[in-house]
Design a protein around this motif. Structure first.
Motif, PDB file in Angstrom:
ATOM      1  N   ARG A  31      75.938  45.803  44.244  1.00 46.63           N
ATOM      2  CA  ARG A  31      75.284  44.869  45.169  1.00 46.63           C
ATOM      3  C   ARG A  31      73.932  45.406  45.633  1.00 46.63           C
ATOM      4  NH1 ARG A  31      77.572  41.226  48.495  1.00 46.63           N
ATOM      5  NH2 ARG A  31      76.892  42.368  50.341  1.00 46.63           N
ATOM      6  N   LEU A  80      85.911  53.207  49.912  1.00 44.65           N
ATOM      7  CA  LEU A  80      86.716  51.994  50.034  1.00 44.65           C
ATOM      8  C   LEU A  80      87.204  51.765  51.462  1.00 44.65           C
ATOM      9  CD1 LEU A  80      88.903  52.115  46.781  1.00 44.65           C
ATOM     10  CD2 LEU A  80      86.712  50.996  47.154  1.00 44.65           C
ATOM     11  N   LEU A  81      87.716  52.810  52.089  1.00 46.02           N
ATOM     12  CA  LEU A  81      88.329  52.632  53.407  1.00 46.02           C
ATOM     13  C   LEU A  81      87.433  53.119  54.543  1.00 46.02           C
ATOM     14  CD1 LEU A  81      92.084  53.555  52.722  1.00 46.02           C
ATOM     15  CD2 LEU A  81      90.871  51.403  52.392  1.00 46.02           C
ATOM     16  N   GLY A  82      86.224  53.550  54.231  1.00 43.96           N
ATOM     17  CA  GLY A  82      85.318  54.013  55.273  1.00 43.96           C
ATOM     18  C   GLY A  82      84.489  52.867  55.849  1.00 43.96           C
ATOM     19  N   LYS A 108      79.648  50.863  49.814  1.00 40.41           N
ATOM     20  CA  LYS A 108      80.348  49.801  49.070  1.00 40.41           C
ATOM     21  C   LYS A 108      79.328  49.032  48.210  1.00 40.41           C
ATOM     22  CE  LYS A 108      83.441  49.074  53.014  1.00 40.41           C
ATOM     23  NZ  LYS A 108      83.986  50.381  53.092  1.00 40.41           N
ATOM     24  N   TYR A 167      79.596  43.362  53.361  1.00 42.75           N
ATOM     25  CA  TYR A 167      80.950  43.621  53.737  1.00 42.75           C
ATOM     26  C   TYR A 167      80.958  44.793  54.688  1.00 42.75           C
ATOM     27  CZ  TYR A 167      81.803  40.485  49.907  1.00 42.75           C
ATOM     28  OH  TYR A 167      81.781  39.387  49.103  1.00 42.75           O
ATOM     29  N   GLU A 168      80.254  44.597  55.807  1.00 44.33           N
ATOM     30  CA  GLU A 168      80.190  45.688  56.776  1.00 44.33           C
ATOM     31  C   GLU A 168      80.021  45.148  58.185  1.00 44.33           C
ATOM     32  OE1 GLU A 168      76.790  48.231  56.459  1.00 44.33           O
ATOM     33  OE2 GLU A 168      75.444  46.574  56.008  1.00 44.33           O
ATOM     34  N   GLY A 173      79.060  50.403  54.860  1.00 42.61           N
ATOM     35  CA  GLY A 173      78.827  49.233  54.003  1.00 42.61           C
ATOM     36  C   GLY A 173      77.888  49.551  52.854  1.00 42.61           C
ATOM     37  N   SER A 195      86.433  51.235  40.373  1.00 43.82           N
ATOM     38  CA  SER A 195      87.621  50.805  41.118  1.00 43.82           C
ATOM     39  C   SER A 195      87.338  49.794  42.227  1.00 43.82           C
ATOM     40  CB  SER A 195      88.382  52.012  41.665  1.00 43.82           C
ATOM     41  OG  SER A 195      87.531  52.769  42.468  1.00 43.82           O
ATOM     42  N   PRO A 196      86.186  49.865  42.936  1.00 43.96           N
ATOM     43  CA  PRO A 196      85.968  48.828  43.952  1.00 43.96           C
ATOM     44  C   PRO A 196      85.960  47.425  43.339  1.00 43.96           C
ATOM     45  CG  PRO A 196      84.428  50.635  44.264  1.00 43.96           C
ATOM     46  CD  PRO A 196      85.112  50.873  42.947  1.00 43.96           C
ATOM     47  N   ILE A 197      85.480  47.332  42.093  1.00 49.08           N
ATOM     48  CA  ILE A 197      85.459  46.031  41.418  1.00 49.08           C
ATOM     49  C   ILE A 197      86.842  45.724  40.857  1.00 49.08           C
ATOM     50  CG2 ILE A 197      84.438  44.745  39.496  1.00 49.08           C
ATOM     51  CD1 ILE A 197      81.916  46.552  39.924  1.00 49.08           C
ATOM     52  N   LYS A 207      85.301  47.165  57.069  1.00 51.66           N
ATOM     53  CA  LYS A 207      85.958  47.916  58.131  1.00 51.66           C
ATOM     54  C   LYS A 207      84.956  48.664  58.994  1.00 51.66           C
ATOM     55  CE  LYS A 207      89.125  51.716  58.364  1.00 51.66           C
ATOM     56  NZ  LYS A 207      89.510  52.914  57.656  1.00 51.66           N
ATOM     57  N   THR A 233      89.776  46.720  41.733  1.00 47.72           N
ATOM     58  CA  THR A 233      90.847  46.473  42.704  1.00 47.72           C
ATOM     59  C   THR A 233      90.643  45.201  43.521  1.00 47.72           C
ATOM     60  OG1 THR A 233      89.723  47.852  44.349  1.00 47.72           O
ATOM     61  CG2 THR A 233      91.396  48.925  42.979  1.00 47.72           C
ATOM     62  N   THR A 234      89.519  44.535  43.304  1.00 52.30           N
ATOM     63  CA  THR A 234      89.297  43.298  44.060  1.00 52.30           C
ATOM     64  C   THR A 234      89.096  42.085  43.158  1.00 52.30           C
ATOM     65  OG1 THR A 234      86.955  43.884  44.169  1.00 52.30           O
ATOM     66  CG2 THR A 234      88.298  44.416  46.096  1.00 52.30           C
ATOM     67  N   TYR A 291      87.989  45.662  52.083  1.00 51.20           N
ATOM     68  CA  TYR A 291      87.389  46.956  52.389  1.00 51.20           C
ATOM     69  C   TYR A 291      86.354  46.874  53.524  1.00 51.20           C
ATOM     70  CZ  TYR A 291      89.508  48.225  47.916  1.00 51.20           C
ATOM     71  OH  TYR A 291      90.392  48.449  46.893  1.00 51.20           O
ATOM     72  N   THR A 308      79.342  48.758  44.013  1.00 56.02           N
ATOM     73  CA  THR A 308      79.684  47.449  43.440  1.00 56.02           C
ATOM     74  C   THR A 308      78.461  46.737  42.868  1.00 56.02           C
ATOM     75  OG1 THR A 308      79.420  46.479  45.635  1.00 56.02           O
ATOM     76  CG2 THR A 308      81.654  47.097  44.974  1.00 56.02           C
ATOM     77  N   PRO A 319      84.857  38.852  47.821  1.00 57.27           N
ATOM     78  CA  PRO A 319      85.697  39.734  47.008  1.00 57.27           C
ATOM     79  C   PRO A 319      86.003  41.088  47.643  1.00 57.27           C
ATOM     80  CG  PRO A 319      83.530  39.384  45.996  1.00 57.27           C
ATOM     81  CD  PRO A 319      83.665  38.396  47.103  1.00 57.27           C
ATOM     82  N   TYR A 320      85.068  41.642  48.396  1.00 55.04           N
ATOM     83  CA  TYR A 320      85.305  42.986  48.932  1.00 55.04           C
ATOM     84  C   TYR A 320      85.806  42.955  50.377  1.00 55.04           C
ATOM     85  CZ  TYR A 320      82.716  43.811  44.716  1.00 55.04           C
ATOM     86  OH  TYR A 320      82.315  43.788  43.400  1.00 55.04           O
TER      87      TYR A 320
END
Lengths: 468, 155
Positions: free
Chosen positions: A304, A290-292, A298, B42-43, A295, A139-141, B116, A143-144, B114, A302, B110-111
């Protein structure tokens, strides 16, 4: 709005929403077909913008429409208030269904395809659960990345076609659709239900057009028998039974929230219990990943951080959803039956009933998650509506709308309120189930303790994520 | 919701208000806090910061890879950070208890949606809002159970 008295077997008050005029309107074959056409047009635009628009997610209509607008509308509005009404107008199975029927709107007697029965061993939500987990893992991929969203929706429109030509009726919707699984589960909480009004009328009427079909419409595409339909879980509100019933005995009515959580049903099985636990766990996982603020998580989710970290994430994600949380819940259910003085009671039955009682908590946690997406990202809706492909258009003059969250500082308090509402409904359902399963009020109260503790700890975890 | 639950919600609100009211009474000093935050895809680092309520907070903000933004919920702070530039310094008084997200406000990849971080403004009892929420959850759990128990008892 007209009031009807609750049928004798009904344990809760209901209120019909069907006026004679509305009933006539809903009996038309153009309803819900015209809405399917509208949603199909919307999804075609989503697929086109996903596949050919900008790769910047928050500037692409596909990402913003599907993962902010559609998702919020589904989980926060349609499911709680209107049950599976989305399924009634969903464009995903439309192509397959039209081919199967050989007709777009009008009823035809002859159907196309092999018309086979869905395999009995797959007559549950396990396929849905695994598909949903598979999609949710990425979903992280999804949804973006607009391309991935575009291909996913395209796939979900193509897959139903061969299924409709091989299997009878809406096999895809009932047994495969990864969206339909949680819509059905959470519709058990919904305010709205479609039911037969008087069971006696059905019993004495031999025509059974609702399951055989008639010139007015098709036999229930969801393979339900309206006469015995007791829960919202597998009723797609397609309205075929409303059209075919010559006795006008099918009603759509309002009822208390959560009315289906206490009901027994043959199709309420372990796969549905797992679905409930998966959804609850995933709400927490998404709030963290996703919302935390982490990094590194994430990066794990993904690719990464490399394949090894993604595999670790996969193990935690899938293991938590399929094994850890259900096992913990099973242990607590066992403790519950011991404390309630009925160690011989069916652990399976208790586990399923209690897991389904977690539906309000899971649903409200998902609403809290979705509110966060909408409250922070709403301005993208206007920007991408004006420039759906991100090609520099400005159709509505709102393309340049700046990103501006709406009162984001209020979000944690809204989320607290939402999850507490879910907790209240879940504990109420757990206690009522406990009273049913155990012999005395005292035994039921004791048996409730481990189950209520689970609900409290799950809520405390959500609170920690919202405000901790 | 029936009367029983309403009573519990009311009790929760009262308890929460009492906890919040304790904050200004018990916090006398106004410390100054300086925190450096770097933004990268992305942090934010650190991703979580805690300050006492009433503190004068100075954030030293820097982007290390691509352009990012720094938007702090509830404080009206929104600045752009470009790599290679001098750090951006923002100062504010942490007046309100609770958790406030800081978010990237410049599309950075892209991310981006998210990306945050979290600012926790603590009272003398720690994260008062969390404690209030947990207290409310406890009251709701017990209240909902008692409500059903009473309904059954009255039948």
């Amino acid at each position: 709005m007209s009031t009807v008295s609750a049928p004798a077997a009904q344990a809760y008050p209901t209120r019909s929403v069907l006026t004679p005029r509305l009933r006539r309107l809903l009996r038309s074959r153009w309803v819900p077909w015209i809405f399917i056409l509208a949603s199909l047009a919307g999804f075609v635009l989503v697929i086109l913008t996903g596949l050919f628009g900008t790769m910047t997610g928050n500037q692409n209509f596909a990402i913003v429409f599907v993962w902010i607008v559609w998702w919020f509308a589904l989980i926060a509005i349609l499911v709680p208030l209107m049950s599976r009404s989305w399924c009634a107008i969903c464009p995903l199975p439309a192509g397959g269904e039209w081919l199967q029927r050989g007709s777009l709107v009008e009823h035809k007697t002859r159907t196309w395809g092999l018309n086979r029965k869905w395999p009995r061993r797959l007559n549950n939500l396990w396929t849905v659960n695994f598909l949903f987990l598979g999609i949710a893992l990425f979903s992280p991929i999804i949804t973006t990345n607009p391309r991935v969203t575009g291909f996913l929706l395209l796939g979900l429109m193509i897959v139903p076609i061969p299924l409709a030509l091989i299997y009878s009726k809406r096999a895809f919707c009932r047994y495969v659709c990864p969206v339909g699984g949680f819509l059905g589960l959470y519709s058990n909480f919904s305010w709205l239900e479609l039911r037969a009004n008087e069971k006696a009328v059905c019993q004495h009427h031999l025509g059974k057009e609702c399951i055989k079909g008639s010139v007015e419409g098709y036999a229930c595409p969801w393979m339900e028998f309206p006469q015995t339909l007791g829960r919202n879980a597998y009723c797609g509100l397609c309205l075929e039974c409303l059209k075919t019933c010559p006795k006008e005995n099918i009603d759509i009515r309002l009822r208390p929230f959560g009315a289906d959580l206490l009901k027994d049903a043959k199709d309420k099985d372990a796969s549905e219990a797992w679905k409930s636990l998966i959804m609850l766990e995933l709400a927490g996982v998404y709030l963290v990943v996703l919302l935390g603020p982490y990094g590194y998580l994430k990066d794990w989710a993904t690719f990464r951080a490399g394949l090894d970290h993604f595999l670790l994430y996969t193990g935690l994600f899938v293991g938590g959803a399929l094994l850890f949380v259900p096992f913990l819940f099973l242990l607590l259910t066992h403790l519950s039956r011991v404390l309630g003085g009925r160690p011989q009671a069916s652990l399976r039955r208790l586990f399923i009933d209690n897991a389904v009682a977690l539906v309000p908590l899971g649903l409200f946690a998902w609403i809290a998650f979705s509110v966060a997406l909408l409250q922070v990202n709403w301005s993208y809706i206007f920007a991408t509506a004006s420039d759906p492909f991100g090609w520099g258009w400005d159709l509505l003059g709102t393309k340049a709308m700046a990103w501006q969250p709406i009162l984001p500082q209020t979000l944690p308090y809204i989320q607290i309120a939402l999850v507490l509402i879910g907790l209240a409904y879940t504990v109420t359902a757990l206690h009522r189930l406990s009273l049913r399963h155990f012999e005395t009020r005292r035994a039921a109260a004791k048996a409730l303790v481990p189950m209520a503790a689970f609900a409290f700890v799950a809520t405390a975890t959500f609170l920690r994520l919202f405000v901790g | 919701m029936a009367r029983g639950l309403r009573a519990f919600v009311l009790a929760t609100l009262l308890a929460g208000t009492a906890l919040l009211a304790l904050g200004p009474v018990l916090s006398a000093a106004r410390p100054s806090v300086t925190i450096e935050i770097t933004a990268s895809q992305y942090e934010f680092s650190p991703g979580r910061i805690s300050v006492p309520r009433g503190a004068e907070v100075t954030l030293v903000l820097r982007a290390v890879d691509v352009s990012h933004g720094f938007y702090l919920d509830g404080y009206g702070i929104d600045v752009q950070l470009n790599p290679g530039e001098e750090p951006t310094v923002v100062t504010f008084t942490a007046t309100t208890l609770g958790k406030f997200a800081y978010r990237c406000s410049v599309t950075c990849g892209p991310y981006h949606p998210y990306m945050k971080g979290e600012l926790i403004v603590e009272g003398p009892l720690g994260n008062t809002v969390l404690w209030g929420g947990l207290l409310a959850a406890g009251l709701v759990t017990v209240g909902a159970a008692l409500r059903v128990h009473r309904q059954e008892a009255s039948r």
